[in-house]
Design an enzyme around this catalytic site. Sequence first.
Site, PDB file in Angstrom:
ATOM      1  CB  CYS A   1      -0.953  -0.041   1.198  1.00 21.51           C
ATOM      2  SG  CYS A   1      -2.044   1.383   1.338  1.00 21.51           S
TER       3      CYS A   1
ATOM      4  CG  HIS B   1      -5.896  -1.662  -1.051  1.00 28.14           C
ATOM      5  ND1 HIS B   1      -5.157  -1.005  -2.002  1.00 28.14           N
ATOM      6  CD2 HIS B   1      -5.307  -1.397   0.142  1.00 28.14           C
ATOM      7  CE1 HIS B   1      -4.165  -0.349  -1.415  1.00 28.14           C
ATOM      8  NE2 HIS B   1      -4.227  -0.583  -0.106  1.00 28.14           N
TER       9      HIS B   1
ATOM     10  CG  ASP C   1      -6.957  -1.321  -4.776  1.00 26.87           C
ATOM     11  OD1 ASP C   1      -7.504  -0.282  -4.346  1.00 26.87           O
ATOM     12  OD2 ASP C   1      -5.832  -1.698  -4.410  1.00 26.87           O
TER      13      ASP C   1
END
Length: 245
Positions: free
Chosen positions: A132, A212, A179
């Site tokens: 991330c 995600h 995502d």
Amino acid sequence: MANEARPCPCDLGDRMEYGGLGLEVQIEHIGAYLVKPSAPSDKAIIVIQDIFGWRLPNTRYMADLLADNGYIAVCPDLFVGKEPWSPSHDWSKFQEWFEEKNPTNINKEVDAVLRFLKEKCGAKHIGAVGFCWGGSSTHHLALKYPELKAGVSVYGIVREREDRYDLKFPTLFIFAENDHVIPLDQVSVLEAKLKEKCTVDHQVKIFPGQTHGFVHRKREDINPEDKAQILEARGDMLDWLNKYM
């Protein structure tokens, strides 16, 4: 509280109840989590945190996984003592919090970690893995640090600038199909531009149906429907590092 607007989906997944096999150390001006493999190694990986900081158990679990596969793993506090994000925070304040934590403003800390790995740990081959926020940081390192041997950027936000494609070391990019922060059209642009402009080995891989955070935020033991892809992505990470380190 305006918690409805969530500009980052990093709270998806599960926080592991995990203590870690390593120890916390001080590297010049920053704290870090360090774990070493059972046998001596001159290969090391800088593990870069997500928005929840260097003490997140999930990230330490990934560092321990790397150590179990023969790498010295170090996860430095790249927020340099500033408070990490918490799911309990007001998400309407996220952008204000994020502005103080640029994932590309890390060179001073990375330089310190590199000195530590070389001088204190005997590392001769060093790579980077980030998740991330750390995925974006890993992409940054791939543009600025030719001394590193390999990198894996896991769902790092794609920044569409013409200087984003001249990678200095082989880099694997892992993304999730579902995502909401990283649309697939941005991933497609990244892949096309890398193919056009990048001269080192690289790969962009999208995992269908995933969200995600799935590589380190989902627990394979309580997400059986996702287990195969979680393990595949982690295997891809290890295979890439093993190939180039």
